[in-house]
Design an enzyme around this catalytic site. Sequence first.
Site, short mmCIF file in Angstrom:
data_model
loop_
_atom_site.label_atom_id
_atom_site.label_comp_id
_atom_site.label_asym_id
_atom_site.label_seq_id
_atom_site.Cartn_x
_atom_site.Cartn_y
_atom_site.Cartn_z
N HIS A 267 23.33 -27.13 14.81
CA HIS A 267 22.43 -26.60 15.84
C HIS A 267 21.62 -27.72 16.51
CE1 HIS A 267 19.85 -23.88 17.97
NE2 HIS A 267 18.78 -24.26 17.32
N ASP B 289 27.73 -25.06 15.72
CA ASP B 289 26.67 -24.08 15.96
C ASP B 289 27.31 -22.83 16.55
OD1 ASP B 289 24.36 -22.69 16.42
OD2 ASP B 289 23.58 -24.04 17.96
N SER C 31 16.65 -25.30 21.63
CA SER C 31 16.35 -24.22 20.71
C SER C 31 15.11 -23.39 21.08
CB SER C 31 16.20 -24.81 19.30
OG SER C 31 16.21 -23.79 18.33
#
Length: 264
Positions: A243, A216, A165
Amino acid sequence: MNFLRNRLVILGFVLLATILLYLLLPSIRQGSMEPSLDVQKMGLVAASPPPPPAINMSIRTGQLPGDPPLFFREALPMDTSGRQILPRLQVVLLHGQAFSSKTWEELGTLALLATNGFQALAMDLPGFGNSPDSDALKSDQNRVDLLQRFMESLGVKTAVLLSPSMSGHYSLPFLFKHSTQLHGYIPIAPVGTRNYTPQQYQNIQTPTLIVYGALDTNLGAQSHKNLMQLPQHTVVKLEGARHACYMDRPKEFHQALLDFLSKL
């Protein structure tokens, strides 16, 4: 006459017994010299190579001085006597926006890596966990320099960079500037994948494990599409995961991680 007859009968029995003993003696001796099947099996077991030594691990924390100072957690492979084992690879773990290096300890990733012979180094990125924020990280080059300082200070020579991320702001600029320093790259739905051209992706030869969660559909799907331009990539899609897919499916994530590392 009866006496003579009896003696002849006795002599006949003795002669017969002597002949039988003579004939049977070699096989009796041979049988006594050959080990039994059980003994032979025991011998084979005893001659087998010993199992590989058990690997223990030790987790410690530290802080590198500098601007900013960087807090980290380190897991090292150890033998049963407490001596450090030369690691197979050194895995540098970054983290996402809502997490820190502690996430990898609580998830069991640090222990898993160390007990499989890898050195694990998880950093608190500036402004997260125990690392203070800094105004000196406004450019890609600043963030590349920070990762370079971290690896050089801790003697990382065989790096595999794991980046979920938000940490894509650090890992992707580093990959495109210093890909030859990385033995492997593990992006987990990182930000910033749209900032590079197809030609830039094609120039990277670092083995890459692309990980994302099936649920996601935003950053995961977008990063997957862009990262697939890397020539040396494999993909792991974690079903039913969001995610932060490694949190939703830690067992599957850990297995994919070890499989990838074992091939480097």
